[in-house]
Design a protein around this motif. Structure first.
Motif, PDB file in Angstrom:
ATOM      1  N   PHE A  67     -25.545 -51.987   0.893  1.00 37.62           N
ATOM      2  CA  PHE A  67     -26.858 -51.575   0.381  1.00 37.62           C
ATOM      3  C   PHE A  67     -27.408 -52.557  -0.651  1.00 37.62           C
ATOM      4  N   LEU A  68     -26.509 -53.406  -1.204  1.00 34.20           N
ATOM      5  CA  LEU A  68     -26.998 -54.397  -2.167  1.00 34.20           C
ATOM      6  C   LEU A  68     -27.776 -55.511  -1.459  1.00 34.20           C
ATOM      7  N   TYR A  69     -27.198 -56.069  -0.356  1.00 29.55           N
ATOM      8  CA  TYR A  69     -27.956 -57.167   0.259  1.00 29.55           C
ATOM      9  C   TYR A  69     -27.849 -57.261   1.776  1.00 29.55           C
ATOM     10  N   GLN A  70     -27.128 -56.311   2.439  1.00 30.50           N
ATOM     11  CA  GLN A  70     -27.013 -56.454   3.889  1.00 30.50           C
ATOM     12  C   GLN A  70     -27.859 -55.433   4.643  1.00 30.50           C
ATOM     13  N   ASP A  71     -28.461 -54.525   3.900  1.00 25.99           N
ATOM     14  CA  ASP A  71     -29.190 -53.429   4.522  1.00 25.99           C
ATOM     15  C   ASP A  71     -30.479 -53.924   5.178  1.00 25.99           C
ATOM     16  N   PRO A  72     -30.569 -53.872   6.523  1.00 25.53           N
ATOM     17  CA  PRO A  72     -31.785 -54.364   7.193  1.00 25.53           C
ATOM     18  C   PRO A  72     -33.006 -53.502   6.882  1.00 25.53           C
ATOM     19  N   ASN A  73     -32.786 -52.263   6.476  1.00 23.59           N
ATOM     20  CA  ASN A  73     -33.920 -51.373   6.173  1.00 23.59           C
ATOM     21  C   ASN A  73     -34.411 -51.510   4.734  1.00 23.59           C
ATOM     22  N   LEU A 114     -34.327 -51.321  -2.062  1.00 21.26           N
ATOM     23  CA  LEU A 114     -35.483 -52.067  -2.564  1.00 21.26           C
ATOM     24  C   LEU A 114     -36.734 -51.200  -2.463  1.00 21.26           C
ATOM     25  N   ARG A 115     -36.841 -50.468  -1.360  1.00 23.46           N
ATOM     26  CA  ARG A 115     -38.003 -49.586  -1.200  1.00 23.46           C
ATOM     27  C   ARG A 115     -37.973 -48.453  -2.223  1.00 23.46           C
ATOM     28  N   ALA A 116     -36.778 -47.924  -2.467  1.00 24.05           N
ATOM     29  CA  ALA A 116     -36.648 -46.855  -3.461  1.00 24.05           C
ATOM     30  C   ALA A 116     -37.032 -47.392  -4.848  1.00 24.05           C
ATOM     31  N   ALA A 117     -36.576 -48.621  -5.124  1.00 21.15           N
ATOM     32  CA  ALA A 117     -36.899 -49.227  -6.421  1.00 21.15           C
ATOM     33  C   ALA A 117     -38.404 -49.431  -6.545  1.00 21.15           C
ATOM     34  N   TRP A 118     -39.025 -49.820  -5.449  1.00 19.71           N
ATOM     35  CA  TRP A 118     -40.477 -50.017  -5.449  1.00 19.71           C
ATOM     36  C   TRP A 118     -41.199 -48.702  -5.773  1.00 19.71           C
ATOM     37  N   THR A 119     -40.736 -47.598  -5.169  1.00 22.77           N
ATOM     38  CA  THR A 119     -41.330 -46.285  -5.463  1.00 22.77           C
ATOM     39  C   THR A 119     -41.187 -45.960  -6.950  1.00 22.77           C
ATOM     40  N   THR A 120     -39.983 -46.155  -7.479  1.00 23.01           N
ATOM     41  CA  THR A 120     -39.743 -45.934  -8.900  1.00 23.01           C
ATOM     42  C   THR A 120     -40.737 -46.731  -9.734  1.00 23.01           C
ATOM     43  N   LEU A 146     -38.429 -36.855  -3.597  1.00 25.18           N
ATOM     44  CA  LEU A 146     -39.143 -38.127  -3.460  1.00 25.18           C
ATOM     45  C   LEU A 146     -38.113 -39.247  -3.336  1.00 25.18           C
ATOM     46  N   PHE A 147     -38.336 -40.144  -2.401  1.00 22.52           N
ATOM     47  CA  PHE A 147     -37.349 -41.195  -2.160  1.00 22.52           C
ATOM     48  C   PHE A 147     -37.483 -42.320  -3.201  1.00 22.52           C
ATOM     49  N   GLU A 148     -36.942 -42.039  -4.391  1.00 22.48           N
ATOM     50  CA  GLU A 148     -36.862 -43.116  -5.401  1.00 22.48           C
ATOM     51  C   GLU A 148     -35.381 -43.410  -5.629  1.00 22.48           C
ATOM     52  N   LEU A 149     -35.048 -44.229  -6.593  1.00 20.07           N
ATOM     53  CA  LEU A 149     -33.685 -44.753  -6.725  1.00 20.07           C
ATOM     54  C   LEU A 149     -32.613 -43.668  -6.806  1.00 20.07           C
ATOM     55  N   LEU A 175     -27.625 -50.449 -11.582  1.00 20.98           N
ATOM     56  CA  LEU A 175     -27.926 -51.883 -11.641  1.00 20.98           C
ATOM     57  C   LEU A 175     -29.419 -52.135 -11.482  1.00 20.98           C
ATOM     58  N   TYR A 176     -30.004 -51.460 -10.502  1.00 21.30           N
ATOM     59  CA  TYR A 176     -31.444 -51.607 -10.272  1.00 21.30           C
ATOM     60  C   TYR A 176     -32.240 -51.204 -11.522  1.00 21.30           C
TER      61      TYR A 176
END
Lengths: 263, 256
Positions: free
Chosen positions: B10-16, B20-26, B176-179, B202-203
């Protein structure tokens, strides 16, 4: 509904005040003061602290509301108008417009600390009078030159001495091309060695024919520059007249007492 | 056993790019709620400081309510209460809007107090000087009082935003899909919530640290000495405001 701008005073008068009453709570600070300032005249108001002289000055540009009487500047009533025959407080816009024609210099300068000397001077002409920045800046530099601070144009107030700050404040007021200048103990907050430079600017203004009302403790200035001296005490005008009359030939006990303490 | 494979996936191999999207929502919820909160706070502060009782009273009641009850409860009130009030499902707020509204309203109450303190810190002589030059109240506020109040408002505002970035985790309770919610949603099936909580932490740390840099930069820009080339007297934020570490005292406190 009839809204009327009330006119009054004689044509040769810049300021005409009748029977001004001002109270702060139970305390009556001005108790029926009449004032007449002719065009191009320099009127100096002296008196002990608490006599109401500063309050009187602040009433002239409606920084203080009055509880009775009428004040006219250049023939127009300040701060109030008549609606259906009753005197009510004027609209914010109308009051602001009148204030823009009256310069006011504060004891504590009140320069805008987030703006340079030049920005302080050009602020109101640009945003109140909507004059062009280029034109205002040119005039402002002229005014800063006049008060001897052209080299301080881009300096912030906290880097200026008290005397320099007060001279910028005078330039800021002059930038509005006022009909009348009011000085509220303009030198009282200054170190003694800085008083002279501010008084010099004020004298120069007086010589150029600016109509001025000056509240001050500087008796030397009052004697030399004033056309008319007013002595106030306890909310009333005790005595007024030519400087020589007040300073040298007064018969009045209270005036004598005050001058005896201060001179 | 710590599942590093899940952590790194989930740190850097997740194709989805779920995290990062959750962090963006946050991030965007925080920015939007804080911005609305600042504006709301400004109006509430001006209302609160007004001469008119019909303005001060509602502002006072508003601040009393939103500062006096938990944000979590406010979010839930909105989330559970709206369907009761609004019968037509077409007009119901989606989860993100519920969170945004509740957070903005809540932040407005806190910003109102901060803004009021900032405006009160400006010497009343400034407003008088502005008015003596013919400025109306609104112009004097905008050009003279608020820029000076901003210097007092911005440091606590920065802290509020830092808080906001972390408080958005409350949005997880309504899905809500946040971090924070992402850790539960993505970790529960493989029993790796703990691994993902570490990742979420970390995020959060990266976002708040970056914000710390931005905050520093903004505070430096507000420095009135910035334009003068006098480096000897160059003072820090605290030095100028409060007189820490300087003999001359702060500009606002000493009034110079």
């Amino acid at each position: 509904m009839s809204i009327t701008q009330v006119n009054g005073g004689r044509p040769d008068e810049m300021v005409h005040a009748e029977n001004i009453i001002k109270r702060f709570g139970d305390l009556t600070v001005l108790n029926g003061v009449d004032l007449s300032v002719k065009r191009k005249e320099v009127v100096v108001i002296i008196g002990p602290s608490g006599s109401g002289k500063t309050t009187l000055l602040r009433c002239i540009n409606h920084l203080e509301k009055i509880d009775g009487g009428r004040i006219f500047v250049d023939g127009q009533m300040v701060g109030y108008r008549e609606v259906n025959g009753r005197v009510v407080e004027d609209s914010e816009g109308a009051i602001a417009r009148k204030r823009s024609q009256i310069g006011f210099v504060f004891q504590r300068f009140n320069l805008f600390p987030h703006k340079t000397a030049l920005e302080n001077v050009i602020e109101a002409p640009i945003h109140v009078l909507r004059q062009s920045r280029a034109e205002v800046t040119e005039r402002a530099m002229g005014l800063l030159g006049k008060v001897g601070l052209i080299e301080k144009a881009n300096v912030y107030p906290h880097k200026l001495s008290g005397g320099q700050q007060q001279r910028v404040a005078i330039a800021r007021a002059l930038a509005m091309n006022p009909k009348l200048m009011l000085f509220d103990e303009a030198t009282s907050a200054l170190d003694p060695e800085l008083v002279g430079e501010v008084l010099k600017v004020m004298r120069q203004l007086a010589e150029e024919g600016m109509t001025m009302v000056v509240v001050t403790h500087e008796m030397g200035f009052a004697r030399e520059a004033a056309d008319h001296v007013i002595f106030m005490d306890k909310g009333v005008i005790v005595e007024q007249g030519l400087p020589e009359q007040i300073f040298d030939h007064t018969e009045n006990e209270r005036t004598r007492g005050f001058l005896g303490m201060i001179l | 056993m710590f599942r590093w494979d899940i952590f790194f996936h989930f740190l850097y191999q997740d194709p989805n790019l779920f995290f990062l999207r959750a962090a963006w929502t946050t991030l965007w919820i925080s920015v939007a709620a804080q911005s609305i909160g600042v504006l709301l706070g400004l109006f509430l502060a001006l209302m609160r400081m007004s001469r008119f009782r019909w303005l001060t009273w509602p502002a006072g009641a508003y601040i009393w309510f939103f500062r006096g009850s938990p944000l979590l409860v406010q979010v839930l009130l909105l989330w559970n209460g709206l369907p009761r009030v609004i019968q037509n499902p077409a007009f119901l707020l989606p989860d993100w809007a519920c969170v945004l509204v509740a957070f903005s309203l809540n932040e407005g109450a806190y910003m109102a107090e901060i803004t009021r303190a900032g405006i009160s810190s400006v010497d009343p002589g400034q407003l008088e000087a502005a008015r003596s030059l013919g400025m109306r109240y609104s112009l004097a506020m905008r050009r003279i009082v608020l820029p000076q109040a901003a210097r007092v408002i911005i440091p606590p505002l920065g802290n509020e935003f830092n808080n906001m970035l972390k408080t958005t985790s409350i949005a997880s309770v309504i899905g809500l899909f946040e971090l924070t919610h992402a850790t539960d949603l993505l970790g529960a099936p493989t029993f790796t919530v703990f691994e993902l909580l570490i990742l979420a932490t970390l995020y959060y740390l990266v976002i708040t640290t970056l914000w710390g840099f931005v905050q520093n930069w903004i505070e430096k820009r507000l420095d009135p000495n910035r334009n003068t080339k006098d480096l000897i007297e160059k003072k820090g934020w605290t030095g100028r405001m409060l007189g820490f570490g300087s003999r001359t005292g702060g500009t606002l406190v000493s009034g110079r």
